[in-house]
Design a protein around this motif. Sequence first.
Motif, short mmCIF file in Angstrom:
data_model
loop_
_atom_site.label_atom_id
_atom_site.label_comp_id
_atom_site.label_asym_id
_atom_site.label_seq_id
_atom_site.Cartn_x
_atom_site.Cartn_y
_atom_site.Cartn_z
N ASN A 128 39.80 33.04 28.05
CA ASN A 128 38.47 32.34 28.79
C ASN A 128 38.89 32.22 30.26
OD1 ASN A 128 37.31 31.73 26.32
ND2 ASN A 128 38.84 30.15 26.06
N THR A 129 39.62 33.03 30.94
CA THR A 129 39.73 33.20 32.33
C THR A 129 39.17 34.16 32.97
OG1 THR A 129 41.59 32.04 31.70
CG2 THR A 129 41.49 32.55 33.86
N TYR A 130 38.61 34.29 34.03
CA TYR A 130 37.59 35.02 34.86
C TYR A 130 38.23 34.89 36.22
CZ TYR A 130 34.93 35.56 30.63
OH TYR A 130 34.54 35.89 29.39
N ILE A 131 37.95 36.01 36.99
CA ILE A 131 38.12 35.95 38.44
C ILE A 131 37.21 36.76 38.98
CG2 ILE A 131 40.01 37.87 38.38
CD1 ILE A 131 41.45 35.92 40.31
N PHE A 132 36.77 36.69 40.28
CA PHE A 132 35.68 37.51 40.80
C PHE A 132 36.17 37.80 42.31
CE2 PHE A 132 33.35 34.90 43.71
CZ PHE A 132 33.70 33.72 43.26
N THR A 133 35.76 38.99 42.85
CA THR A 133 35.92 39.19 44.00
C THR A 133 34.55 39.50 44.96
OG1 THR A 133 36.46 41.58 43.66
CG2 THR A 133 38.46 40.12 43.64
N VAL A 177 29.66 33.62 37.79
CA VAL A 177 30.87 34.71 37.88
C VAL A 177 31.40 34.85 36.69
CG1 VAL A 177 31.28 34.06 40.33
CG2 VAL A 177 32.56 32.81 38.69
N VAL A 178 30.94 34.36 35.66
CA VAL A 178 31.87 34.50 34.31
C VAL A 178 30.79 35.84 33.77
CG1 VAL A 178 32.11 33.73 32.13
CG2 VAL A 178 32.95 32.58 33.78
N PRO A 212 29.95 25.09 35.85
CA PRO A 212 31.17 25.03 36.79
C PRO A 212 31.46 26.58 37.28
CG PRO A 212 31.94 24.79 34.42
CD PRO A 212 30.27 24.56 34.33
N ASN A 213 30.93 27.45 36.66
CA ASN A 213 31.17 28.86 37.08
C ASN A 213 30.11 29.40 38.24
OD1 ASN A 213 33.23 28.98 35.27
ND2 ASN A 213 31.78 29.26 33.65
N PHE A 273 30.01 23.45 27.80
CA PHE A 273 29.18 24.54 28.33
C PHE A 273 29.70 25.73 28.52
CE2 PHE A 273 27.66 26.81 31.97
CZ PHE A 273 26.40 26.63 32.21
N SER A 274 28.77 26.67 28.18
CA SER A 274 29.58 28.10 28.02
C SER A 274 28.72 29.09 28.89
CB SER A 274 29.79 28.72 26.65
OG SER A 274 30.00 29.97 26.82
N SER A 275 29.21 29.76 29.93
CA SER A 275 28.33 30.73 30.71
C SER A 275 27.63 31.72 29.90
CB SER A 275 28.88 30.98 31.80
OG SER A 275 29.55 29.89 32.86
N LEU A 276 28.44 32.08 28.95
CA LEU A 276 27.96 33.35 28.12
C LEU A 276 27.13 33.00 27.26
CD1 LEU A 276 31.69 34.68 27.49
CD2 LEU A 276 29.76 35.46 29.25
#
Lengths: 930, 175
Positions: free
Chosen positions: A604-609, A703-704, A678-679, A761-764
Amino acid sequence: MAPPILTIFRGNFNRFCIDSQFFQYFIVLLSLFNLSLCLYEDQVGKFDWRQNYVGKIKFANFDNVSQVKKIIVATEENVIAALNIKTGQILWRRVLEKGYAGRIRAFSNVADDELILVNGGVPAIVRYWNLTTGHILNEWPIAEQNPDRIEDVQWHINDGTLYHILPIYNSGVEVTAYDSKTGEKLKSRKISAPFISQETECVLASPYFICLKGDSSLAILFYINIFEPKSQPQSITINTIFGAGAEGPYRISLVPGNIAAISISTDNNRRKRLLLLENEPTPVPHDIDGENSVYITNFDDKKVVLELSYNDKITTVMATYLNENEPQSEKLHRIIHNDLYRPEIVATTCTCKSLKRYACKFLLSSEDHSISLLDKKVLWTREEALARIVAVEIVELPMSDRDQAIETEFDLKESLDVDSTWDVFGMLVRRLSSQANQVKAFIQAALGLEPQQSNQRADLVRDKFGLHKMIVAVTSAGKIFGIESKKGELIWQLRVPNIQGFSKESDQMVLYVQRGSRHFPHPPQCSLLAADKDTGSGVIFTFNPINGQALDGLTKLNYRVKQSMLLHVTTDSFLRSIIILDERDRAYVYPESATAVATSVGRNTYIFTVDKASGILSGYSFSYSTPQNLIANKVWELVLSPKNQRITHVVSKDPIERVHSQGRVLGDRSVLYKYINPNLVAIVTQGTSSVQKNTLNLYLLDVVSGSMVFSIVHKRTKGPVHIVHSENWLVYSYFNEKSRRTEIATLELYEGKTQSNMTVFSSLTTTKLPIVERQAFIFPASIESMRETITEKGITSKHILVALANGGVLELPWMLVDPRRSINPEMREEGVIPYMPELPIHVDGIINYNQSVFRISGIHTSPSGLESTCLVFVHGLDLFYTRVAPSKTFDVLKEDFDYYLIVIVLAALVISSYITKKLASQKLQKQAWK
Amino acid sequence: MSVQKLNTKRFKWTLDFSYKNKQERSIELASPPGYTHGVALVHSTDHSRESHSNHLIIKKSWDLALGPLKQVPMNLFIMYMAGNSISIFPIMMVGMLIIRPIKALFTLQQTFKVIEGTHAFGQKFVFFLGQIVNIFLALYKCQSMGLLPTHASDWLAFVESQTRVEYSGGGFKYT
């Protein structure tokens, strides 16, 4: 019931209904006045403090001419100031234009209580100051002939004449003289100097213009006297300075001081020698260590080279007298002082005390930007690094020793097996033993026996309401400060050697609070993520934010850091680990022991650049991680082509933010649910192509999932953009070119009348796009920075703190920028002010009253223990700290609350009730006897 | 005592002023002439036996039972007069409208204690019904004043915030 009374009421009700419109407006008006919190006169300085700084010194000079002796400094922050020679306090300070337009390029020597300063670029502005008051006397611009060569232009000020010196490649030097006070052009001439080319390294050491030409094997110094009309270029080889055996590469630099000289370094900056350029260039046959800094001045008639060396906290000042024959060295000072760190002399002043002895004062500028005055010992030090803070965190203070003892008493039961120790006797024994310990400690303290050794200061403990905190500030110089929030005292400072910001432009360093101070006995832990100065690869420095002690020391990473994030879960020791993504998209966990924890939540962890240069946004998921390794896997990519737009801002929400209210009540009493994702991240781009030159684009991106939630284009607008992203809304400011004014636009996102999922809340899974409300307002001031207030539970309403260019910090209620402020008065909702295009700036809302703070680079807000109160730390050139209560202090009694009155009234009531009870029973008794 | 009783029974209009001793003097005075206990008793029981008196009781108790229903038009009128704005008088009125019937319902048994007979159950039921109607009227008033938590917005404060499933971080590339 009496009908006539009712009819009277009925009439009143009717009238009341008619009046209610007026009444509502009246309430709105009143509420506007009440929204802003202002101070009473006796509260000034009670909750807030301010510290003024000047920045890293660029030029400095002792002013011994005026009646009040002072130091005049001009700094990298485009500030000119006068410092008190005895205390280092600022006597006056003038803040010039920001950035390029205000860069200080030349600084004349102090004479006749006046100073001439050249700053700016195209056009350069010459300013002429009175040093006693700091007032400007005259100002005039120089029209630049060659704006593209501005960086090569040299300035020289001598006897009221300003020389503008422009080297022209393969041709010569153009010298233009101006009268520095009036701006009158005196003369202009060109001196032939064909040795100047793009490859040469040139220095102006008036009256000579010197260039180094050649490579490491053979280098020649060319020089020419630019103030003599008929002068011819002359040359001197490096070998005549160093003798044989010197090796390149060579570098030349101007030696600070009041005698023209340059230093030439050789052998890869291992040693250097000086070349005096007063009448004829004369080399000084004296080797100087390449690390040492040099200053040249004269004591009486003798020329003296001052050499400053720094080795293992020992600063040594060596003076070398340049006699005709052999140079004589003498050690002047040897100081061991913590505040000095690789210092350089920026100015000196000497007074002749007796025949042989000189009393000299040295102004030292350390590599960590601090300024110290040295007069046999260090008289004072100013921590000028604080003028450029790059990262701030506000950390809670730990509990007092006594509270910690209680905490340990109850903490044990968690660590032990519950079944075996959950008996009454065990608890009793533990309690008695801990109380016995407390009694022992108390008796020891009372008898003055050896007090409990504690490494914390007695006043640095958590207070009842959590208002007293520790501000951890990381500066661009790589120095970390711990500032106590009550008075602004510097508690500790740490120099992290050899680090720098990730990129040259932004000085960016990242500070994470890995563990707060709530987890006794584990110490609180902060981590600074930065880049190594030499290699550019990542560096992590962990320290205790309360006492400033390094915990794990400096960890050098053998890769360049691309992006990082703080994990939301903690290890068994309550430590939140950091996930680091390197340039090749490999993921690392710091500390490594937390890898298992990180991989367990990898799904459940995501990172963006976001890549500024290529305009590529990419999202990575950690769901492919194995239990041993964290693996980042690219899941989405989005390109905002740099041909059309340049990404300027990426703003996500504050991760500690909590939203209390899930919706908004409408006029018909239904609920409009907030879209709290939150994302969600806001991305601002500025148009670059000729068609879209002056457009601003704002994208809201999840961003997810990588899905675009919303986008908007503002035409004929430009930066500077300041943006606040919180809860379900965004507030951003920009400059409207068409109307030539600053505007604030707001967006608010709603899910609609129903909530798709009440619990999670799920972004997906949330695919429904939110309803977006938006509105724009005119803001009658220019904005330097913006930030929202934050409180612990998010119940208190939000205010936006707006740093104004005039030095004020405005507390703007969010209610005023509510996008649901309706234009149509018929459609008005309850509690929403009708739309007015212009936002008022109430003087009451300026939280720093007359304590102006300049060049604000950021505002940091932090929740306190009180729900109503938010702590605010404003940094920039100055520091300012205060607390704000957006919904007023509803959870604390007022300061002037009358405790005595309450106690007296209560006591009187209790007593009187007893007395009356007695009296009543007596009376009853008497009546019964009758 | 027995002598005296005998005397009163023997002679209706005689008065005996003779006291045999001091003790007798202290005892109760004789009834006035022409008054006999028995006659008075006989008279009252005769009255109750009248057939229409029973009827009256039933009528009275029906009055009691129908009282709440009779109040309805008055209450309607008061409600109309009070208006829908929320201020101290309408709130007081609505409060009275609600509290009175509820109080009456709690004291139902006491109210009907004196009433007995074949109609008692029906009367109780009608009384109860009337009070319920009054309560509903008051609730309707509350509803129209917007005092009842019937909208989603009234429960908004208790809605828990959504917990997040995914966690994210990041930003500009550092280098």
